[in-house]
Design an enzyme around this catalytic site. Sequence first.
Site, PDB file in Angstrom:
ATOM      1  N   GLY A 108      -3.336  42.806  38.157  1.00 30.02           N
ATOM      2  CA  GLY A 108      -2.794  41.975  37.073  1.00 30.02           C
ATOM      3  C   GLY A 108      -3.770  42.081  35.928  1.00 30.02           C
ATOM      4  N   CYS A 119      -7.108  46.722  42.040  1.00 32.88           N
ATOM      5  CA  CYS A 119      -7.099  46.863  40.586  1.00 32.88           C
ATOM      6  C   CYS A 119      -7.821  45.691  39.891  1.00 32.88           C
ATOM      7  CB  CYS A 119      -5.680  47.076  40.092  1.00 32.88           C
ATOM      8  SG  CYS A 119      -5.635  47.954  38.527  1.00 32.88           S
ATOM      9  N   ARG A 132      -3.713  51.241  34.518  1.00 37.81           N
ATOM     10  CA  ARG A 132      -4.882  50.695  33.797  1.00 37.81           C
ATOM     11  C   ARG A 132      -6.017  50.393  34.784  1.00 37.81           C
ATOM     12  NH1 ARG A 132      -4.494  45.759  31.117  1.00 37.81           N
ATOM     13  NH2 ARG A 132      -2.887  45.217  32.577  1.00 37.81           N
ATOM     14  N   HIS A 175      -3.095  50.904  43.591  1.00 39.60           N
ATOM     15  CA  HIS A 175      -2.145  49.867  44.053  1.00 39.60           C
ATOM     16  C   HIS A 175      -1.423  50.256  45.353  1.00 39.60           C
ATOM     17  CE1 HIS A 175      -2.083  47.245  40.437  1.00 39.60           C
ATOM     18  NE2 HIS A 175      -2.503  48.359  39.854  1.00 39.60           N
ATOM     19  N   GLU A 234       0.177  48.440  47.271  1.00 40.40           N
ATOM     20  CA  GLU A 234       1.407  47.643  47.406  1.00 40.40           C
ATOM     21  C   GLU A 234       2.599  48.316  46.728  1.00 40.40           C
ATOM     22  OE1 GLU A 234      -1.029  47.129  45.449  1.00 40.40           O
ATOM     23  OE2 GLU A 234      -0.395  46.291  43.540  1.00 40.40           O
TER      24      GLU A 234
HETATM   25  N1  GLN Z   1      -7.016  46.670  33.693  1.00 44.54           N
HETATM   26  C1  GLN Z   1      -6.623  45.451  34.324  1.00 44.54           C
HETATM   27  C2  GLN Z   1      -7.758  44.464  34.345  1.00 44.54           C
HETATM   28  O1  GLN Z   1      -8.901  44.832  34.416  1.00 44.54           O
HETATM   29  C3  GLN Z   1      -6.172  45.703  35.717  1.00 44.54           C
HETATM   30  C4  GLN Z   1      -4.873  46.429  35.737  1.00 44.54           C
HETATM   31  C5  GLN Z   1      -4.104  46.218  36.995  1.00 44.54           C
HETATM   32  O2  GLN Z   1      -4.434  45.372  37.819  1.00 44.54           O
HETATM   33  N2  GLN Z   1      -3.029  46.959  37.155  1.00 44.54           N
HETATM   34  O3  GLN Z   1      -7.527  43.303  34.324  1.00 44.54           O
END
Ligand code: GLN
Length: 198
Positions: free
Chosen positions: A55, A87, A146, A181, A183
Amino acid sequence: MDTLRVGVIGLQGDVFEHMNALKKAFIELGVQGEAVWVRRPLDLEKADGIIIPGGESTTISKLLSTFDLRSILKKKAGEGAPILGTCAGCVLLAKEGDRLVERTKTELLGLMDMSVDRNAFGPQRESFEAPVKIEGIGTYPGVFIRAPLITKVWGDCHVLGTFRGRSVLARQNSLLAASFHPELTDDPRFYGMFLGMF
Ligand code: GLN
């Protein structure tokens, strides 16, 4: 055997996807388990293991404090409860972040001896799927959105997975951090590895 309670921190991000993937993994791997959407301290206290989803790490970090989950998470980690961060969750588990983490004053949980570089793989539109090499699994489909990079590990923290020679999965005792990810794939082997830590 008692039912395994795995709590998914449900404040922001892809909570639903982890809940679904967990339920699917329980069935496919023959584990008697329950996936719990965690918002209340009491639910976190009762969890045998925890997932911190992807997230926005800045937002999840703030909400962890607002919802009084931060100190319980740290206590659970200290007690050896398995915790998986994916992430944004990976970023939060780290002890050190890059300049973006510092600039946004993101309060990390600081549970794992590693540094992370947030958004190291570029913006959302540069999301991609690519094979990751994981110790004990082999080649695994990594979904990167990301994603952060694990730039340094020390102490008891070890790299378990790489993408093009760069660290994207690390483990420190009962703590597991993935920059990708699991999931979002149909492959249950990653959850098998996590559930094997209980
Ligand atoms: N770049 C996001 C962060 O550091 C993480 C992206 C993701 O969880 N898909 O908050």
